[in-house]
Design a protein around this motif. Structure first.
Motif, short mmCIF file in Angstrom:
data_model
loop_
_atom_site.label_atom_id
_atom_site.label_comp_id
_atom_site.label_asym_id
_atom_site.label_seq_id
_atom_site.Cartn_x
_atom_site.Cartn_y
_atom_site.Cartn_z
N VAL A 62 31.04 81.06 21.70
CA VAL A 62 30.32 80.78 22.95
C VAL A 62 28.83 80.56 22.73
CG1 VAL A 62 29.72 81.69 25.22
CG2 VAL A 62 32.05 81.91 24.34
N PRO A 63 28.14 81.46 22.03
CA PRO A 63 26.70 81.23 21.85
C PRO A 63 26.41 79.90 21.18
CG PRO A 63 27.32 83.42 21.12
CD PRO A 63 28.60 82.71 21.39
N ALA A 64 27.23 79.57 20.17
CA ALA A 64 27.03 78.29 19.49
C ALA A 64 27.28 77.14 20.45
CB ALA A 64 27.94 78.17 18.29
N LEU A 65 28.34 77.30 21.25
CA LEU A 65 28.63 76.26 22.24
C LEU A 65 27.44 76.05 23.17
CD1 LEU A 65 32.33 76.91 23.29
CD2 LEU A 65 31.42 74.85 22.22
N LEU A 66 26.88 77.16 23.65
CA LEU A 66 25.74 77.06 24.55
C LEU A 66 24.55 76.42 23.85
CD1 LEU A 66 25.93 80.47 26.46
CD2 LEU A 66 26.70 78.21 27.19
N GLY A 67 24.37 76.87 22.61
CA GLY A 67 23.26 76.31 21.84
C GLY A 67 23.41 74.81 21.68
N GLN A 68 24.63 74.43 21.28
CA GLN A 68 24.86 72.99 21.07
C GLN A 68 24.68 72.23 22.39
OE1 GLN A 68 24.56 71.46 18.64
NE2 GLN A 68 26.32 70.40 17.81
N ALA A 69 25.18 72.84 23.46
CA ALA A 69 25.05 72.20 24.78
C ALA A 69 23.58 71.97 25.07
CB ALA A 69 25.67 73.09 25.86
N CYS A 70 22.80 72.99 24.73
CA CYS A 70 21.36 72.87 24.96
C CYS A 70 20.78 71.73 24.13
CB CYS A 70 20.71 74.20 24.58
SG CYS A 70 19.00 74.29 25.09
N VAL A 71 21.24 71.66 22.88
CA VAL A 71 20.78 70.58 22.00
C VAL A 71 21.10 69.22 22.62
CG1 VAL A 71 21.23 69.41 19.82
CG2 VAL A 71 20.88 71.89 19.87
N GLU A 72 22.34 69.08 23.03
CA GLU A 72 22.76 67.78 23.59
C GLU A 72 21.95 67.46 24.84
OE1 GLU A 72 24.45 65.80 22.08
OE2 GLU A 72 25.82 66.86 20.72
N PHE A 73 21.69 68.52 25.61
CA PHE A 73 20.92 68.31 26.84
C PHE A 73 19.54 67.76 26.49
CE2 PHE A 73 18.31 69.38 30.43
CZ PHE A 73 19.16 69.15 31.51
N ASN A 74 18.95 68.42 25.48
CA ASN A 74 17.62 67.97 25.09
C ASN A 74 17.62 66.55 24.53
OD1 ASN A 74 16.20 70.11 25.94
ND2 ASN A 74 16.02 71.10 23.93
N ARG A 75 18.76 66.23 23.92
CA ARG A 75 18.86 64.87 23.39
C ARG A 75 19.11 63.86 24.51
NH1 ARG A 75 23.04 65.80 18.46
NH2 ARG A 75 21.56 66.12 16.76
N GLY A 76 19.34 64.36 25.68
CA GLY A 76 19.60 63.47 26.80
C GLY A 76 21.06 63.04 26.88
N ARG A 77 21.92 63.68 26.02
CA ARG A 77 23.35 63.32 26.10
C ARG A 77 24.02 64.32 27.01
NH1 ARG A 77 23.51 62.20 19.73
NH2 ARG A 77 25.63 62.99 19.83
#
Lengths: 321, 1089
Positions: B162-177
């Motif tokens: 879960v934490p990694a998922l959230l982290g990755q989600a955050c990354v994607e969000f920042n990437r605009g994806r």
């Protein structure tokens, strides 16, 4: 109130037509149109077909003015060489040759009674009156010179008298001059009465209303037509609309309208009740030097006619109703 | 209450620690933990507890103690717990780093965090939680790519971390994806349905970014259900409410914003939005406070930028452009890429535009345009900047684009029209009309200025009716209508008062007294003025004058109205009144260059030379010499002065001419396209004899002057004609004069007629000359010079006719008639000279009379001779006819004889042929053979014979013709003899002519002096002389004729005067234009704001 073109004669004269007047109908014939031209001839035309009746020669230099006696029997024409020729309309017999040097002659008008011929005296700054019975000079009505020091050359030429008009009762005589002043004379006493001011450019034509003896219409180079109460010295109205000099003015026999001819090549009909131009005729191709309403009388009494003559050598006839 | 039990070493006992009663001093606990060698997870739990209670110091103390080297040694086999402690510390420092605003300390924190994570990694490379921590740290540092790599490592191992998922989600969000991000958040939620509200916040944000506003709203609301104090969700919901753009939504949004603000007063986004709100409600004080707080609490670039923007906007709207500019600049500085947040660029551009920094403004607006290529406002702003920078074409381009993109933006069309006015009036008119149409369609009121401009443009194109409509529409309803329609006729006035008619305001006073409300709103003045101007153009000066007076009645300081009234008076030759009106204008502003120029001109008309010059000087000074009209007037003045000098002082003349030239040149330098200056320069050049150059100039000016209804330049036509005349090209000169007369003067100008007559005279077209002069006399009977000229022409005509070698009796008769006329004219003049009508010398006229009489006497023998000759000719013709008849008879006889001869010959021939033939036959018979050649010969013989015959016949005809000719020449010689006899009489005439000529030219001088009373006339005289001198060599007549032309061509050459006249319409045109444009200027400046 309107004008309708009836007939035009191109090349009615060999050169510019400068003057026109109607010879009233007599018992034997109907009214005739009398025209004078730069080609040194005076011509008579029958109405309404404008058939050339006769060509009178005898003038040198251009014919500047023509006038007809109210009887319709005699007429007078004046040319730039300062001669006035009085002739019998029907026979063209010369009745008299008038001259009063050094005065030039300009416009001519018979009084309504037919007893006197008034001649605008040009540079003499006066009107000459001739007796129509004896053809003697009976009076000279001078325009008073403006006060002040010795009149200069210029003011002299400015007072050059161009036009004359009789009031309908024959008691008053008005004249217009180069500087735009209009002078009113009491004929019976041969006395100058007063000036009418308002124009500052030549007044080439003026006419009294046949209905209102006080009402005077004046046409001037300032593109305006003024309406004066000639007795009360007041300017009743000023009408503008022409694009150049107003060369001639005539009032309709019913006194309800005036017609003007102008350098802008048009003839305009003005409704006096509206004080505005109601119609503009532009059939001429050069300056319109003369307009004349046919006087009532003779056959076809009720039909109004207006004639105009122009530098384009043509004559036009209109129906006025 | 939760408790923690620390097992006591080597015993079954435990130490109970109540978690909510942890000792303030962490050392106590640490002592226990250390003493009892408690398992490391207990350390962590206690530390976490401290953290939860906000006792960060204790938390750090325990964890730092728990990650010390002793622990490492002692618990070396307890790997997971050690990692957990390290990770906790790493996370703690990441957080510290993240919230720290000071750059150096921030970095220190991050370094510490990195150290801890690295230590954890050293214990176990593969521990996912370490990677997650590292990922978070990298995220906090903004290193999105590496963070993503870290999370990926974890997710590769366990795809449901879960934490990694959230982290990755955050990354994607920042990437605009956002859709990828959304997927990750969803998976996290699936894996861990009870995860904190923040996950749902992430979902909400993703959905929001993806434009799924309803679902986003649901997500945010769910967050708030779970955590009513979640500021982010509150703000997000508030923003969504605000963006509904409805009153209720905005109110709800603001309520939420306020709640968020109450919950957490340092949330920058909320502060910005609140500031934004208060900006629109106009509470600038709050705006500043809020944004300043926001700036203090955030370090996030875009948010800061937003705050600066809010602040800048607040100052901008307060009109503090300096400060606004600074804050916009600060805002712009916070933005990495313009597309993230473009508004401050726009604001900055606006402020710079206001402060006059067009280049910077331009670059900023261009940035905006890059992001929003179709933004009309920006295009309009850019268009406006290009106008200021003088790049009209680019400006037009932008305006055109703006109008294309939004064909319903009336304002853009108005601005486009304004731009086009000077370059393409037609297109400008179209633009204005479109704007008017749009406004009308939209039910909006069409501004007076726009209608006025449309009217002016129609006016300039000569579409007077449309112009009138437009002006009337602009004016709307008011007292003026009754004047336009002539309902309110002006009262009778005493004729002696008429001199002041154009100053009379009593009409309005009477109207007011009679209860009518005379009202004129200020914004209707310009259209009313223009309508009046139009009425003038339509030859209704009376109506126009009433309107001007109405303007003056309400606004007595409106100078232009005075000047127009003065102009009307001047057109009617009422100079006195005109001067008074100009003085009225000068009372309002004694430095008004237009009024001064007009006054000067009027003074010139009044022959007040010295005064006029002073006035022109004053006009020129009033504008620092920049007013070309005043300079031109001075130039003209000098030109007149040069040519009016009666004493003909060549030195003075040259200086004046030089001065005039200098002044014209000065104007031309300022305005290379000034027609009047060019014309003036041409005149000076012509004066100096450079006809070719001046002709070129005049031709160009003439071309340029045609095509504008306001530019009426008859002078240039006249000047061109003068040049043609001077060059001896009479036919062209005549044409030019005639065209000019017809085109500009309705054939009423006697002066041009005089020029025309002079040209005819020089071309020896006596009759044309005479007719032209008679016309001129008819127009201006008081000009005696014309009569004199006419007399001279007739005299000259007669003389030249009598000099002709051949003339008919009719010709001589008409000559005599002309002479008589001339005598009459001259004697008239002579008589009139007593009355001082004109400036001629009596003696001189008498000489003319004398001469004419002489010629007349001389003509009588001519007449007799001519009659005699005519008789002779008639006789001769008779004789000739008889001769011809005889000849004819003789010829016929001859012909007959020849014919006979011929026939006899032919018969002989025939006989011979027949003999030959017979002979031939005989030969043929003899030889019994035939050859084609002989046959041919036979025929050719025959042909020859026929040819011979015809030739002979022709020769005969020729002889006859020759004979005719000889008879003719005989007559001709007779005639010539007769002519020669005539010629013998001539010398006498010639002498008479010569005798006469001497006094004439002398008189001329006198005349010139007498005429100086009219300086223009004198000027003209001299001018004509100058040209005559040029013309003389080229013409055949030469000297003699020059003397003649001097005698009669005292033409007051009114060139300069007429130029004066014609300058004036242009001036008035400018007035209209200026007025027409004034409102535009206002409109533009409004827009800038």
């Amino acid at each position: 109130m309107k004008l309708a073109g009836l007939k035009s004669v191109e090349n009615a004269h060999d050169d510019s037509v400068w003057a026109a007047t109607w010879v009233p109908a007599t018992e034997t014939r109907s009214a005739l149109l009398l025209t004078g031209s730069l080609d040194e001839t005076v011509r008579l035309w029958s109405s309404d077909e404008l058939v050339l009746e006769r060509t009178n020669t005898g003038h040198c230099l251009g014919v500047a003015s023509v006038a007809a006696h109210p009887s319709g029997l005699i007429a007078a024409s004046a040319s730039l060489d300062s001669f006035v020729r009085v002739f019998d309309v029907d026979t063209n017999a010369t009745i008299a040759t008038l001259e009063a040097p050094p005065s030039e002659v300009w416009q001519l008008r018979f009084n309504p009674q037919g007893s006197t011929l008034a001649v605008a005296g040009g540079g003499s700054a006066s009107i000459k009156l001739w007796d129509t019975a004896t053809w003697d000079l009976i009076a000279t009505l001078p325009i008073p010179r403006p006060e002040g020091p010795k009149p200069s050359d210029k003011s002299g030429s400015k007072k050059f008298v161009l036009s004359v008009a009789w009031s309908s009762d024959g008691k008053r005589l008005a004249c217009g001059s180069m500087d735009g002043t209009i002078s009113i004379f009491d004929v019976a006493r041969a006395k100058f009465l007063h000036h009418l001011e308002g124009h500052f450019m030549p007044v080439r034509s003026l006419v009294y209303s046949p209905i209102e003896p006080r009402l005077l219409f004046t046409a001037s180079d300032d593109m305006h037509v003024h309406m004066y109460d000639a007795e009360g010295k007041s300017l009743v109205g000023a009408m503008s609309g022409h694009e150049s000099w107003v060369l001639s003015v005539d009032v309709s026999p019913d006194g309800a309208a005036i017609a003007t001819g102008s350098s802008d090549r048009t003839v305009r009909l003005w409704d006096l009740s509206m004080r505005a131009a109601v119609q503009t005729m532009s059939n001429h191709t050069d300056q319109v030097w003369g307009v004349a309403f046919r006087p009532p009388g003779g056959s076809g009494v009720r039909t109004g006619r207006l004639a105009s003559v122009s530098d384009d050598k043509s004559i036009s006839l209109y129906d006025y109703s | 209450m939760a408790c923690l039990y620390i097992p006591v070493q080597n015993s079954e006992e435990e130490v109970r620690v109540a978690l909510d009663q942890l000792p303030r001093d962490a050392a106590d606990i640490l002592d226990i933990l250390k003493a009892e060698q408690a398992p490391l997870d207990l350390w962590l739990i206690i530390a976490r507890e401290y953290f939860k209670q906000g006792k960060v110091e204790q938390f750090r103390q325990i964890l730092e103690e728990g990650s010390g080297p002793e622990i490492d040694e002692y618990y070396s086999d307890v790997r997971y717990e050690r990692i957990a402690i390290l990770n906790a510390l790493g996370a703690y420092y990441s957080y510290l780093g993240k919230i720290e605003t000071k750059q150096r300390e921030k970095e220190d924190h991050f370094i510490l965090a990195t150290q801890y994570y690295n230590k954890a990694s050293r214990i176990d490379m593969h521990e996912p939680s370490t990677w997650v921590g590292k990922g978070q740290l990298l995220l906090a540092k903004g290193d999105v790519e590496q963070a993503s790599a870290a999370f990926k490592i974890v997710l590769d191992g366990d795809r449901d971390n879960v934490p990694a998922l959230l982290g990755q989600a955050c990354v994607e969000f920042n990437r605009g994806r956002y859709s990828e991000s959304l997927e990750l958040y969803k998976r996290a939620l699936q894996v861990h349905p009870n995860c904190p509200a923040a996950v749902r916040l992430g979902i909400g944000l993703c959905r929001y970014k993806l434009g799924q506003f309803d679902k986003a709203r649901q997500a945010f609301e769910r967050v708030l259900q779970l955590d009513p104090e979640n500021v982010e969700a509150l703000v997000a919901l508030a923003i969504m409410d605000l963006h509904t753009n409805e009153a209720i939504g905005i109110r709800k949004g603001m309520e939420k914003m306020q709640r968020a603000f109450e919950i957490y007063p340092f949330f920058a986004m909320a502060l910005n939005y609140l500031a934004n709100h208060f900006f629109f409600t106009g509470q600038h004080f709050l705006v500043e406070q809020l944004t300043e707080t926001a700036l203090a609490v955030t370090n996030h670039g875009p948010t800061k930028s937003h705050s600066y923007y809010n602040l800048a906007r607040s100052y901008h709207s307060k009109g503090d452009y300096e400060k606004a500019g600074l804050y916009y600049m600060a805002s712009v500085k916070e933005i990495n890429k313009p597309y993230e947040f473009i508004f401050p660029y726009y604001g900055l551009g606006q402020v710079q535009l206001k402060l006059g920094d067009f280049r910077s403004a331009q670059s900023n607006f261009e940035k905006v345009l890059e992001i929003y290529p179709d933004n009309c406002e920006t295009m309009k702003a850019l268009g406006h900047i290009y106008v200021q920078l003088g790049q009209t074409e680019k400006a037009q381009e932008f305006m055109r684009k703006a109008t294309k993109i939004d064909p319903r933006d009336s304002q853009a069309f108005v601005e486009l029209g304004d731009l086009l006015i000077s370059s393409d009036a037609g297109a400008a008119l179209d633009a204005f009309k479109t704007a008017r149409g749009l406004l009308k369609k939209g039910g909006e009121e069409v501004p007076v200025e726009l209608l006025n401009n449309i009217g002016v443009l129609h006016f300039e194109r000569g579409e007077f009716e449309l112009a009138e409509q437009s002006f009337k529409e602009a004016l709307g309803d008011g007292i003026w209508l009754s004047f336009i329609e002539g309902k309110e006729n002006f009262q009778e006035i005493d004729a002696s008062d008429s001199i002041i008619q154009y100053k009379d305001l009593r009409l309005f006073q009477q109207l007011e007294e009679s209860g009518r409300h005379v009202e004129l709103p200020w914004n209707k003045i310009t259209p009313l003025f223009n309508l009046a101007r139009l009425q003038e153009q339509l030859y209704n000066p009376e109506t126009a004058s009433i309107m001007y007076r109405l303007i003056l009645f309400k606004f007595p300081e409106y100078i232009d109205a005075y000047l127009r009234l003065a102009s009307i008076a001047k057109a009617r030759n009422n100079i006195q009144l005109s001067i008074e009106l100009v003085h009225d204008a000068l009372k309002v502003n004694d430095k008004c260059p237009n009024a001064l120029s007009m006054l000067g001109e009027l003074e010139l008309k009044n022959d007040d030379w010295v005064k006029a010059k002073e006035t022109f000087r004053a006009a020129s000074d009033a504008t620092d010499g920049k007013d070309s009209y005043a300079t031109l007037s001075l130039g003209n003045w000098n030109y007149f002065a040069a040519i009016r000098n009666e004493k003909r002082n060549p030195k003075l003349e040259a200086t004046h001419l030089e001065k005039a030239k200098e002044l014209y040149t000065r104007v031309l330098l300022q305005h290379p396209a000034n027609l009047y200056a060019a014309n003036g320069a041409g005149v000076v050049l012509a004066e100096k004899g450079h006809f070719d150059v001046s002709k070129d100039i005049f031709t160009q000016v003439q071309e340029a002057a045609s095509g504008n209804i306001f530019v009426q330049m008859p002078d240039v036509w006249i000047n061109l004609a003068h040049v043609y005349f001077a060059q001896g090209n009479f036919a062209l000169a005549v044409k030019m004069y005639q065209n000019c007369l017809r085109k500009f003067y309705h054939n009423t100008d006697s002066q041009i007629l005089l020029y025309l007559a002079r040209t005819h005279y020089e071309a020896e077209q006596w009759q044309d000359c005479k007719k032209t002069l008679l016309r001129a006399i008819h127009l201006t009977p008081s000009n005696y010079t014309l009569r004199f000229d006419a007399g001279v022409t007739m005299q000259k005509f007669s003389a030249s006719t009598l000099q002709k070698e051949k003339k008919t009796a009719d010709e001589v008769r008409s000559t005599i008639a002309e002479l008589e006329n001339a005598v009459r004219l001259f004697s008239h003049l002579s008589a009139a000279s007593n009355l001082h009508f004109h400036g001629f010398d009596e003696k001189k006229i008498d000489t003319h009379v004398e001469y004419c009489k002489n010629v007349l006497d001389a003509a009588k023998p001519h007449l007799e001779a001519a009659i005699r000759e005519e008789q002779q000719i008639r006789q001769r013709q008779e004789v000739a006819r008889q001769v011809a008849l005889a000849e004819e008879a003789r010829r016929k006889a001859e012909e007959h004889r020849k014919f006979q001869l011929e026939r006899r010959k032919q018969e002989d021939e025939l006989k011979r042929v027949r003999q030959q033939e017979e002979h031939f036959q005989r030969v043929k018979e003899q030889w019994k053979s035939s050859t084609p050649g002989s046959k041919r010969r036979e025929r050719s013989d025959l042909d020859d014979e026929e040819g011979g015959n015809s030739e002979r016949r022709r020769r005969k005809g020729g002889k006859r013709r020759k004979k005719d000719k000889s008879s003719k020449t005989r007559y001709e010689t007779e005639e010539a003899e007769a002519d020669m006899m005539d010629d013998q009489e001539y010398p006498e005439d010639e002498d008479a002519n010569l005798n006469y000529r001497e006094p004439t030219s002398q008189n001329d001088q006198d005349e010139a002096e007498e005429n100086v009373a009219d300086p223009l006339a004198a000027a003209g005289l001299e001018d004509s002389d100058a040209e005559d001198e040029e013309a003389a060599p080229s013409s055949t007549a030469g000297r003699r004729r020059r003397a003649w032309s001097e005698s009669d061509d005292d033409e007051p050459l009114q060139r300069p005067l007429s130029r004066e006249n014609s300058t004036e319409p242009q001036q008035s045109d400018e007035e209209v234009r200026e007025d027409g444009h004034k409102p535009n200027g206002n409109a533009v400046s409004d827009d800038e704001d």
